[in-house]
Design an enzyme around this catalytic site. Structure first.
Site, PDB file in Angstrom:
ATOM      1  N   LYS A  11     -25.276  86.712  43.788  1.00  0.00           N
ATOM      2  CA  LYS A  11     -25.008  85.646  44.754  1.00  0.00           C
ATOM      3  C   LYS A  11     -24.415  84.421  44.049  1.00  0.00           C
ATOM      4  O   LYS A  11     -24.423  84.344  42.809  1.00  0.00           O
ATOM      5  CB  LYS A  11     -26.316  85.308  45.480  1.00  0.00           C
ATOM      6  CG  LYS A  11     -26.869  86.478  46.312  1.00  0.00           C
ATOM      7  CD  LYS A  11     -28.136  86.079  47.060  1.00  0.00           C
ATOM      8  CE  LYS A  11     -28.665  87.249  47.877  1.00  0.00           C
ATOM      9  NZ  LYS A  11     -29.847  86.848  48.697  1.00  0.00           N
ATOM     10  N   TYR A  51     -25.102  90.335  57.084  1.00  0.00           N
ATOM     11  CA  TYR A  51     -26.420  89.814  57.445  1.00  0.00           C
ATOM     12  C   TYR A  51     -26.682  89.905  58.952  1.00  0.00           C
ATOM     13  O   TYR A  51     -27.457  89.112  59.483  1.00  0.00           O
ATOM     14  CB  TYR A  51     -26.567  88.374  56.958  1.00  0.00           C
ATOM     15  CG  TYR A  51     -26.858  88.265  55.473  1.00  0.00           C
ATOM     16  CD1 TYR A  51     -27.953  88.925  54.899  1.00  0.00           C
ATOM     17  CD2 TYR A  51     -26.067  87.483  54.634  1.00  0.00           C
ATOM     18  CE1 TYR A  51     -28.238  88.817  53.542  1.00  0.00           C
ATOM     19  CE2 TYR A  51     -26.346  87.372  53.274  1.00  0.00           C
ATOM     20  CZ  TYR A  51     -27.440  88.045  52.732  1.00  0.00           C
ATOM     21  OH  TYR A  51     -27.721  87.928  51.389  1.00  0.00           O
ATOM     22  N   PHE A  59     -33.133  80.769  59.179  1.00  0.00           N
ATOM     23  CA  PHE A  59     -32.473  80.650  57.880  1.00  0.00           C
ATOM     24  C   PHE A  59     -31.071  81.240  57.869  1.00  0.00           C
ATOM     25  O   PHE A  59     -30.385  81.203  56.842  1.00  0.00           O
ATOM     26  CB  PHE A  59     -33.319  81.290  56.770  1.00  0.00           C
ATOM     27  CG  PHE A  59     -33.601  82.774  56.941  1.00  0.00           C
ATOM     28  CD1 PHE A  59     -32.674  83.723  56.545  1.00  0.00           C
ATOM     29  CD2 PHE A  59     -34.794  83.208  57.493  1.00  0.00           C
ATOM     30  CE1 PHE A  59     -32.925  85.086  56.695  1.00  0.00           C
ATOM     31  CE2 PHE A  59     -35.064  84.571  57.646  1.00  0.00           C
ATOM     32  CZ  PHE A  59     -34.120  85.506  57.243  1.00  0.00           C
ATOM     33  N   ARG A  87     -34.178  97.524  43.859  1.00  0.00           N
ATOM     34  CA  ARG A  87     -35.028  96.573  44.601  1.00  0.00           C
ATOM     35  C   ARG A  87     -36.242  96.181  43.756  1.00  0.00           C
ATOM     36  O   ARG A  87     -36.681  95.029  43.784  1.00  0.00           O
ATOM     37  CB  ARG A  87     -35.477  97.184  45.929  1.00  0.00           C
ATOM     38  CG  ARG A  87     -34.335  97.538  46.881  1.00  0.00           C
ATOM     39  CD  ARG A  87     -33.960  96.484  47.846  1.00  0.00           C
ATOM     40  NE  ARG A  87     -35.007  96.030  48.711  1.00  0.00           N
ATOM     41  CZ  ARG A  87     -34.842  95.044  49.596  1.00  0.00           C
ATOM     42  NH1 ARG A  87     -33.658  94.428  49.705  1.00  0.00           N
ATOM     43  NH2 ARG A  87     -35.818  94.656  50.366  1.00  0.00           N
ATOM     44  N   THR A  93     -38.457  88.875  47.572  1.00  0.00           N
ATOM     45  CA  THR A  93     -37.454  87.934  48.088  1.00  0.00           C
ATOM     46  C   THR A  93     -37.643  86.507  47.553  1.00  0.00           C
ATOM     47  O   THR A  93     -36.665  85.851  47.201  1.00  0.00           O
ATOM     48  CB  THR A  93     -37.507  87.923  49.626  1.00  0.00           C
ATOM     49  OG1 THR A  93     -37.349  89.275  50.092  1.00  0.00           O
ATOM     50  CG2 THR A  93     -36.416  87.064  50.219  1.00  0.00           C
ATOM     51  N   ARG A 104     -35.307  88.268  39.834  1.00  0.00           N
ATOM     52  CA  ARG A 104     -35.648  87.032  40.551  1.00  0.00           C
ATOM     53  C   ARG A 104     -36.816  86.313  39.879  1.00  0.00           C
ATOM     54  O   ARG A 104     -36.849  85.075  39.811  1.00  0.00           O
ATOM     55  CB  ARG A 104     -35.977  87.364  42.007  1.00  0.00           C
ATOM     56  CG  ARG A 104     -34.728  87.762  42.824  1.00  0.00           C
ATOM     57  CD  ARG A 104     -35.113  88.434  44.127  1.00  0.00           C
ATOM     58  NE  ARG A 104     -33.974  88.588  45.050  1.00  0.00           N
ATOM     59  CZ  ARG A 104     -34.045  89.297  46.173  1.00  0.00           C
ATOM     60  NH1 ARG A 104     -35.167  89.915  46.515  1.00  0.00           N
ATOM     61  NH2 ARG A 104     -32.974  89.399  46.951  1.00  0.00           N
ATOM     62  N   ASN A 118     -31.810  83.309  45.448  1.00  0.00           N
ATOM     63  CA  ASN A 118     -32.608  84.329  44.763  1.00  0.00           C
ATOM     64  C   ASN A 118     -31.725  85.335  44.020  1.00  0.00           C
ATOM     65  O   ASN A 118     -32.123  86.471  43.794  1.00  0.00           O
ATOM     66  CB  ASN A 118     -33.584  85.005  45.731  1.00  0.00           C
ATOM     67  CG  ASN A 118     -32.886  85.714  46.873  1.00  0.00           C
ATOM     68  OD1 ASN A 118     -31.655  85.799  46.900  1.00  0.00           O
ATOM     69  ND2 ASN A 118     -33.655  86.235  47.799  1.00  0.00           N
ATOM     70  N   GLU A 132     -22.998  98.589  53.908  1.00  0.00           N
ATOM     71  CA  GLU A 132     -22.670  97.396  53.121  1.00  0.00           C
ATOM     72  C   GLU A 132     -21.520  97.660  52.140  1.00  0.00           C
ATOM     73  O   GLU A 132     -20.666  96.792  51.935  1.00  0.00           O
ATOM     74  CB  GLU A 132     -23.910  96.911  52.368  1.00  0.00           C
ATOM     75  CG  GLU A 132     -24.985  96.385  53.327  1.00  0.00           C
ATOM     76  CD  GLU A 132     -26.320  96.107  52.643  1.00  0.00           C
ATOM     77  OE1 GLU A 132     -26.431  96.334  51.420  1.00  0.00           O
ATOM     78  OE2 GLU A 132     -27.249  95.661  53.350  1.00  0.00           O
TER      79      GLU A 132
HETATM   80  P1  DAT Z   1     -33.993  90.587  50.575  1.00  0.00           P
HETATM   81  O1  DAT Z   1     -32.793  89.844  50.026  1.00  0.00           O
HETATM   82  O2  DAT Z   1     -35.137  90.550  49.609  1.00  0.00           O
HETATM   83  O3  DAT Z   1     -33.660  91.972  51.073  1.00  0.00           O
HETATM   84  P2  DAT Z   1     -34.097  89.763  53.369  1.00  0.00           P
HETATM   85  O4  DAT Z   1     -33.163  90.887  53.668  1.00  0.00           O
HETATM   86  O5  DAT Z   1     -35.359  89.687  54.158  1.00  0.00           O
HETATM   87  O6  DAT Z   1     -34.501  89.740  51.816  1.00  0.00           O
HETATM   88  O7  DAT Z   1     -33.355  88.377  53.585  1.00  0.00           O
HETATM   89  C1  DAT Z   1     -32.011  88.219  53.183  1.00  0.00           C
HETATM   90  C2  DAT Z   1     -31.853  86.892  52.499  1.00  0.00           C
HETATM   91  O8  DAT Z   1     -32.127  85.836  53.417  1.00  0.00           O
HETATM   92  C3  DAT Z   1     -32.844  86.666  51.349  1.00  0.00           C
HETATM   93  O9  DAT Z   1     -32.388  87.225  50.146  1.00  0.00           O
HETATM   94  C4  DAT Z   1     -32.945  85.178  51.307  1.00  0.00           C
HETATM   95  C5  DAT Z   1     -32.800  84.780  52.761  1.00  0.00           C
HETATM   96  N1  DAT Z   1     -34.115  84.614  53.395  1.00  0.00           N
HETATM   97  C6  DAT Z   1     -34.958  85.587  53.793  1.00  0.00           C
HETATM   98  N2  DAT Z   1     -36.075  85.080  54.344  1.00  0.00           N
HETATM   99  C7  DAT Z   1     -35.918  83.736  54.283  1.00  0.00           C
HETATM  100  C8  DAT Z   1     -36.716  82.623  54.686  1.00  0.00           C
HETATM  101  N3  DAT Z   1     -37.907  82.793  55.275  1.00  0.00           N
HETATM  102  N4  DAT Z   1     -36.230  81.381  54.464  1.00  0.00           N
HETATM  103  C9  DAT Z   1     -35.029  81.183  53.886  1.00  0.00           C
HETATM  104  N5  DAT Z   1     -34.209  82.196  53.484  1.00  0.00           N
HETATM  105  C10 DAT Z   1     -34.661  83.443  53.688  1.00  0.00           C
HETATM  106 MG    MG Z   2     -32.411  92.540  52.678  1.00  0.00          MG
END
Ligand code: DAT
Ligand code: MG
Length: 137
Positions: A11, A51, A59, A87, A93, A104, A118, A132
């Site tokens: 990122k 996303y 968020f 992962r 996360t 991370r 992250n 993706e």
């Molecule tokens: P991951 O990246 O671990 O698969 P995710 O798919 O649940 O996590 O979320 C995608 C991204 O969105 C994550 O890397 C960071 C952001 N994110 C997730 N939950 C969040 C939150 N509660 N507040 C802020 N950003 C968040």
């Molecule tokens: Mg994810």
């Protein structure tokens, strides 16, 4: 059967902090094969597709803004069970509490923008990976 594939994104925070090489080296050192690699500036359309599952969450907009804030490095890694392997290597996360030893956990923390910064993305299933990969390559 061909080896499993996953999409990895370094990122904008990881690229800006010059951690791209360190992150990719850890994935290679675990034994996965780097199949494709490029640096890109994401478009809003690409990120909306990537996303889509998070659309409408509080968020979502800050996440897209962050992902638009600088270059991203996109990679495809291959190997048996690479999706779960990466992962695990990435860590949970929230970088503040991600396990030490994970990407991370070792390189990330909360910089005042919740858990956005992250460092990496990794696909969470075979279906997500193929979807993706189609968005980024
Ligand atoms: P991951 O990246 O671990 O698969 P995710 O798919 O649940 O996590 O979320 C995608 C991204 O969105 C994550 O890397 C960071 C952001 N994110 C997730 N939950 C969040 C939150 N509660 N507040 C802020 N950003 C968040
Ligand atoms: Mg994810």
């Amino acid at each position: 059967m061909t080896a499993q594939r996953t999409l990895v994104l370094v990122k904008p925070d990881g690229v800006a902090r010059n951690l791209t090489g360190a992150i990719l080296a850890r994935i290679e050192a675990k034994g996965y094969r780097l199949a494709e690699l490029k640096q890109v500036r994401a478009s809003r359309e690409q990120l909306a597709a990537h996303y889509a599952e998070h659309e409408g969450k509080p968020f979502y907009e800050p996440l897209l803004e962050f992902m638009l804030s600088g270059p991203i490095v996109a990679a495809i890694f291959e190997g048996e069970r690479v999706i779960e392997g990466f992962r695990s290597l990435a860590g949970t996360t929230d970088p503040t509490t991600a396990a030490p030893g994970s990407i991370r956990g070792d390189y990330g923390r909360d910089w005042g923008q919740a858990v956005q910064q992250n460092l990496v993305h990794g696909s969470d299933s075979a279906e997500s990976a193929e979807r993706e990969i189609g968005i980024w390559f």
